[in-house]
Write an enzyme that holds these catalytic residues in place. Structure first.
Site, short mmCIF file in Angstrom:
data_model
loop_
_atom_site.label_atom_id
_atom_site.label_comp_id
_atom_site.label_asym_id
_atom_site.label_seq_id
_atom_site.Cartn_x
_atom_site.Cartn_y
_atom_site.Cartn_z
N GLN A 18 19.75 -28.85 12.28
CA GLN A 18 18.65 -29.13 11.37
C GLN A 18 17.55 -28.07 11.47
O GLN A 18 17.00 -27.63 10.45
CB GLN A 18 18.09 -30.52 11.66
CG GLN A 18 19.10 -31.64 11.46
CD GLN A 18 18.72 -32.92 12.18
OE1 GLN A 18 17.58 -33.08 12.63
NE2 GLN A 18 19.66 -33.84 12.31
N GLU B 281 30.83 -31.43 22.03
CA GLU B 281 30.97 -31.65 23.48
C GLU B 281 31.22 -33.11 23.80
O GLU B 281 31.52 -33.46 24.95
CB GLU B 281 29.71 -31.16 24.19
CG GLU B 281 28.57 -32.14 24.31
CD GLU B 281 27.90 -32.50 22.99
OE1 GLU B 281 27.17 -33.50 22.94
OE2 GLU B 281 28.10 -31.77 21.99
N GLY C 107 13.88 -36.89 17.63
CA GLY C 107 12.82 -36.96 16.63
C GLY C 107 13.11 -36.24 15.33
O GLY C 107 14.25 -35.89 15.00
N CYS D 270 23.61 -30.49 16.04
CA CYS D 270 22.81 -31.69 15.79
C CYS D 270 21.37 -31.32 15.40
O CYS D 270 21.13 -30.78 14.33
CB CYS D 270 22.87 -32.62 17.00
SG CYS D 270 22.35 -34.31 16.61
N PHE D 271 20.39 -31.59 16.27
CA PHE D 271 19.00 -31.23 16.00
C PHE D 271 18.89 -29.72 15.77
O PHE D 271 18.14 -29.26 14.90
CB PHE D 271 18.15 -31.66 17.19
CG PHE D 271 16.67 -31.64 16.95
CD1 PHE D 271 16.04 -32.68 16.28
CD2 PHE D 271 15.88 -30.61 17.44
CE1 PHE D 271 14.66 -32.68 16.08
CE2 PHE D 271 14.52 -30.59 17.25
CZ PHE D 271 13.90 -31.63 16.57
N HIS E 277 28.63 -33.74 17.48
CA HIS E 277 28.63 -33.27 18.87
C HIS E 277 30.03 -32.89 19.33
O HIS E 277 30.80 -33.76 19.77
CB HIS E 277 28.07 -34.35 19.79
CG HIS E 277 26.59 -34.50 19.71
ND1 HIS E 277 25.73 -33.97 20.65
CD2 HIS E 277 25.80 -35.11 18.79
CE1 HIS E 277 24.48 -34.25 20.32
NE2 HIS E 277 24.50 -34.94 19.19
N GLY F 89 19.35 -39.08 13.35
CA GLY F 89 18.70 -39.91 12.34
C GLY F 89 18.25 -39.13 11.12
O GLY F 89 17.67 -39.70 10.19
N TYR F 90 18.50 -37.80 11.13
CA TYR F 90 18.11 -36.93 10.02
C TYR F 90 19.32 -36.12 9.57
O TYR F 90 20.29 -35.97 10.32
CB TYR F 90 16.97 -36.00 10.43
CG TYR F 90 15.68 -36.72 10.70
CD1 TYR F 90 14.68 -36.77 9.73
CD2 TYR F 90 15.46 -37.38 11.90
CE1 TYR F 90 13.49 -37.46 9.96
CE2 TYR F 90 14.28 -38.07 12.14
CZ TYR F 90 13.30 -38.10 11.17
OH TYR F 90 12.14 -38.80 11.41
N ASN G 208 24.96 -38.49 16.96
CA ASN G 208 23.71 -39.12 17.36
C ASN G 208 22.57 -38.43 16.63
O ASN G 208 21.99 -37.45 17.13
CB ASN G 208 23.50 -39.03 18.87
CG ASN G 208 22.14 -39.54 19.30
OD1 ASN G 208 21.46 -40.24 18.55
ND2 ASN G 208 21.71 -39.18 20.49
N SER H 232 18.31 -36.89 23.20
CA SER H 232 18.13 -37.15 21.77
C SER H 232 17.64 -38.57 21.49
O SER H 232 17.15 -38.86 20.41
CB SER H 232 19.45 -36.91 21.02
OG SER H 232 19.83 -35.56 21.08
N GLY I 200 18.35 -32.55 20.18
CA GLY I 200 17.02 -32.98 20.60
C GLY I 200 16.58 -34.22 19.84
O GLY I 200 17.27 -34.68 18.91
#
Length: 359
Positions: free
Chosen positions: A253, A335, A224, A249-250, A333, A293-294, A291, A45, A222
């Site tokens: 989204q 985990e 970005g 997380c990613f 997260h 940023g979005y 972790n 990530s 992931g």
């Protein structure tokens, strides 16, 4: 060796190089974890990012071959107040400097990471450059301004071809994993839940996933901007209602976008191991590892999706579920690695969802 960290807004810091020599650009972020620096460095990530650790002494228990979250460091650069030259731990195999050097990652130390963190917190994430070659601050600032974060980060970290992992104990379930930059501890967590895994590249189609006849699909973390991956979003959308879905997380989204919701970039993101998250149905508060940023825009969620968890620091969406279909996700997260294990039960919750949907 002297090194300079320069930011696109004109700010720069002079320090000492550790790790590899050279020059690198990336998005500058900070992580507040006191431990787990090896897991941070190898977390996919963080692809394309220069990570600043807020804890002042990094490397004091060294690096080992077992705690990596991927095959190699994923950070573009690493920023610390002080790197420990003499780590002490029975599992230690090398120093953090040796680890960075052998993997050609540039680090900088002996800078005021507290001042740097406050600057990012106030001004937001921005592009930056670390260099041991060009020591002209004005030149480096210009390079930072001209750089940008790649829109193909997921393609850089996803697996090249699918592979199979067997459950740690008696195999009872088969889960397909859409690898957008999956951490090793996520895979280990599912294996401990009696689940066999088929890990799939990010460009796997919905039809190919359904041909495997899995009990459910997990959408991983992931790097970005999730909106940089319209093909992935489109394939996940085709799977809604076809099998149980779980995103972290990613993946949370991506799942939100596939359901018609929207995401937005946070000012400086959430990165650390002590973020408080509230379960809205029970009132229980979990300390979580994060972790990202979005975030998912709450008001954009469709009627059938309800928010299940909120971040107590800034009230952002940390979890959601579908009211009719076997779909749920979390932004944090469970985990950990690094971080607390307050929410590791969520992997078993997905197994329970699979069982209930099959009944």
């Amino acid at each position: 060796m002297k090194a300079i960290l320069a930011l696109e807004d004109g700010t720069y810091f002079e320090g000492e190089s550790f790790g590899a020599a050279g020059e690198v650009t990336g998005e500058l972020v900070f992580n507040t974890s006191m431990t787990g620096y090896q897991e941070v460095m190898t977390d996919p990530s963080y692809r394309g990012q220069i990570v600043t650790m807020t804890y002042p002494l990094i490397g004091n228990y060294g690096i080992n071959d077992e705690d990596n979250e991927s095959d190699e460091p994923q950070v573009s650069g690493f920023v610390v107040r002080e790197s420990c030259n003499y780590p002490s731990n029975w599992r230690c195999q090398k120093t953090d400097e040796e680890f960075l050097k052998e993997n050609n990652v540039i680090g900088i130390q002996n800078i005021d990471t507290r001042a740097l963190t406050k600057h990012i917190r106030n001004q937001g994430m921005m592009q930056a450059v670390i260099s041991t070659e060009d020591l002209n601050p004005n030149s480096l600032v210009q390079k930072a301004k001209e750089s940008s974060l790649s829109s193909e980060l997921v393609q850089e970290v996803t697996v090249g071809e699918s592979y199979f992992l067997q459950a740690d104990f008696q195999s009872k379930y088969h889960i397909a994993v859409l690898d957008l930059g999956v951490k090793e501890n996520m895979l280990d967590s599912f294996k401990q839940c009696n689940a066999d895994l088929t890990v799939l590249p990010a460009d796997t189609t919905a039809e190919e996933i359904l041909e495997l006849n899995p009990d459910g699909l997990f959408i991983s973390n992931g790097p970005g901007d999730p909106k940089d991956n319209p093909e992935v979003i489109a394939e996940v959308e085709k799977l809604v209602g076809k099998l149980p879905l779980f995103g972290i997380c990613f993946g949370h989204q991506i799942l939100a976008l596939a359901l018609g919701a929207d995401t937005y970039k946070l000012k400086f993101g959430h990165r650390g191991a002590n973020h408080p998250v509230k379960n809205l149905s029970t009132g229980q508060v979990y300390i979580t590892s994060q972790n990202h940023g979005y975030a998912v825009k709450e008001e954009s969620l469709p009627e059938e999706m309800i928010v299940t968890h909120k971040n107590l620091n800034d009230d952002t969406v940390e979890g959601m579920k579908h009211t009719k279909l076997p779909i749920f996700s979390v932004q944090y997260h469970p985990e950990a690695a690094p971080g607390p294990h307050d929410s590791d039960f969520l992997f078993n919750k997905f197994i329970e969802l699979i069982v209930d949907s099959a009944a």
